[in-house]
Motif scaffolding. Sequence first.
Motif, short mmCIF file in Angstrom:
data_model
loop_
_atom_site.label_atom_id
_atom_site.label_comp_id
_atom_site.label_asym_id
_atom_site.label_seq_id
_atom_site.Cartn_x
_atom_site.Cartn_y
_atom_site.Cartn_z
N CYS A 188 33.89 32.67 50.57
CA CYS A 188 33.85 31.25 49.80
C CYS A 188 35.15 30.55 49.76
O CYS A 188 36.10 31.08 49.13
N GLY A 189 34.78 29.08 49.61
CA GLY A 189 36.19 28.42 49.26
C GLY A 189 37.54 28.62 49.91
O GLY A 189 37.55 28.84 51.15
N THR A 190 38.50 28.92 49.02
CA THR A 190 40.04 29.27 49.62
C THR A 190 39.93 30.64 50.43
O THR A 190 40.49 30.64 51.52
N ALA A 191 39.08 31.87 49.99
CA ALA A 191 38.84 32.85 50.62
C ALA A 191 38.37 32.87 52.31
O ALA A 191 38.82 33.24 52.85
N SER A 235 37.66 38.20 48.97
CA SER A 235 37.23 37.78 47.60
C SER A 235 38.32 37.73 46.54
O SER A 235 38.67 39.23 46.31
N GLN A 236 38.90 36.94 46.01
CA GLN A 236 40.01 37.41 45.13
C GLN A 236 39.23 37.94 44.14
O GLN A 236 39.85 39.11 43.46
N SER A 237 38.30 37.45 43.41
CA SER A 237 37.83 38.12 42.18
C SER A 237 36.67 39.36 42.62
O SER A 237 36.66 40.24 41.65
N THR A 246 32.18 37.19 43.35
CA THR A 246 31.53 36.00 44.06
C THR A 246 30.05 36.37 44.28
O THR A 246 30.01 37.16 45.27
N VAL A 291 42.43 28.14 38.06
CA VAL A 291 41.24 28.10 38.95
C VAL A 291 41.57 27.85 40.29
O VAL A 291 40.99 28.54 41.46
N ALA A 292 42.54 27.15 40.55
CA ALA A 292 42.96 26.88 42.20
C ALA A 292 43.93 28.02 42.66
O ALA A 292 44.68 28.59 41.98
N SER A 293 43.25 28.58 43.49
CA SER A 293 43.65 29.77 44.12
C SER A 293 45.28 29.65 44.98
O SER A 293 45.17 28.79 45.85
N LEU A 312 41.26 21.01 50.35
CA LEU A 312 40.46 21.47 49.34
C LEU A 312 41.17 21.61 47.88
O LEU A 312 40.82 21.41 46.97
N LYS A 313 42.50 22.17 47.99
CA LYS A 313 43.41 22.22 46.95
C LYS A 313 43.39 20.79 46.30
O LYS A 313 43.42 20.63 45.09
N GLU A 361 40.28 19.62 44.52
CA GLU A 361 39.75 20.43 43.41
C GLU A 361 40.71 20.05 42.31
O GLU A 361 40.13 20.00 41.10
N VAL A 364 32.73 32.32 40.50
CA VAL A 364 31.22 31.83 40.81
C VAL A 364 30.24 32.80 40.86
O VAL A 364 30.00 33.43 42.07
O1 M6R Z 1 36.99 34.69 43.95
P1 M6R Z 1 36.62 34.37 45.18
O2 M6R Z 1 38.02 34.36 45.89
O3 M6R Z 1 35.38 34.82 45.86
O4 M6R Z 1 36.32 32.80 44.89
C1 M6R Z 1 36.03 32.09 45.88
C2 M6R Z 1 36.10 30.70 45.73
O5 M6R Z 1 35.32 30.36 44.57
C3 M6R Z 1 37.55 30.00 45.43
O6 M6R Z 1 38.43 30.46 46.39
C4 M6R Z 1 37.54 28.72 45.03
O7 M6R Z 1 37.50 28.00 46.17
C5 M6R Z 1 38.94 28.34 44.53
N1 M6R Z 1 39.02 27.80 43.27
C6 M6R Z 1 39.64 27.42 45.32
O8 M6R Z 1 40.97 27.16 44.93
#
Ligand code: M6R
Length: 367
Positions: A58-61, A105-107, A110, A156-158, A242-243, A246, A364
């Motif tokens: 999702c998103g940045t990932a 996924s960073q976290s 998700t 929040v911004a990756s 996106l950045k 956001e 998320v």
């Molecule tokens: O933790 P995740 O990498 O799974 O999160 C995915 C997205 O929610 C995340 O990259 C989001 O798009 C960032 N806030 C963007 O900067």
Amino acid sequence: EKAGFDHFMLKEIYEQPKAYRDTMLGRIAEDGKSVNLKELTMTADYVKSIRKVHIVACGTAYHAGMVGKTVIESLARIPVETDVASEYRYRSPIITPDTLVIVVSQSGETADTLAALREAQRNGARVLAITNVVGSSVAREADDVLVTWAGPEIAVASTKAYTSQLIAFYLFGLHLATILGTKDEATVTGLIAAMNELPEQVESILENAPVLKQVAESISHHKSLFFIGRGVDYAVAQEGSLKLKEISYIHSEAYAAGELKHGTLALIEDGIPVIALVTQEELYEKTLSNIKEVKARGAHVFGLANAGSEAEVGKSVDELFAIPKTLPLLAPALSVVPLQLISYYASLALGHDVDKPRNLAKSVTVE
Ligand code: M6R
């Protein structure tokens, strides 16, 4: 804990050289001729049996996964599809036991990404997770894990998580190429040598941050802008867009440069900022002709191009920011950094809460 920086985001942008080094550490052979991903449990026979790869995130990932597609296709010649997790789950994807599913996924928490992982395993596919959190749900449930050693990401911004995900894709692409014999030794050695240079090259981009602050301030007066590029430049354009949305709340769109004339060109009017990425040498000419199309309609073009290409690109753009020269496949690991800084400074200029943008959460966990 912000180590003297005004915001976590800026601190994390500046931590990228270290994140690159830490993510590569111990994973490259000392002679610089091969990668060594000891943590992977997949066998060489398994790698030879992979017929397609699905990258889901999702998103940045997801944007890192778009670059990952090009990396794996070009290094390992295996067909790759990249999907956003919330779409993948519900489109009855064709997952077979010879599909490798890579979740990014960073976290590692998700919800949609985790559900995609489970769906893949239910269909008999192996799952490789690229994640920044060692004990996360995604890391625990995946069959293999490549940890990005970016360290905790608070904003929040990756930023540093995205670039470490790119490094993980480069390493994994080289791992596949070595097993499959799809790239000769000189190519592998060349890529590794160029990867080793990335941290210092990022440092040199960071030294030029004041120039980007000016660009950001001029952009911040606009209601809307465009990011354009081709190939991996288009993937980075999407991440840049996106950045900016956001954290600065300025509307922007990323477009594949060659697609503009199929509709979006109608939106280009006098003074509109266009950020054009021009790092892919074999596409220069094509992208430059797209830049001419927007300039002819009055766009103000800010170009991000390779050092050494100033003479060629410079005359087609209004302002130019040079990025240290690297191999085309690695360019995203450099070109995204100025875009991160532009977003940061635009948000700052507009007085927004950089680290905690409205309506958004860091992780998320709802679908
Ligand atoms: O933790 P995740 O990498 O799974 O999160 C995915 C997205 O929610 C995340 O990259 C989001 O798009 C960032 N806030 C963007 O900067």
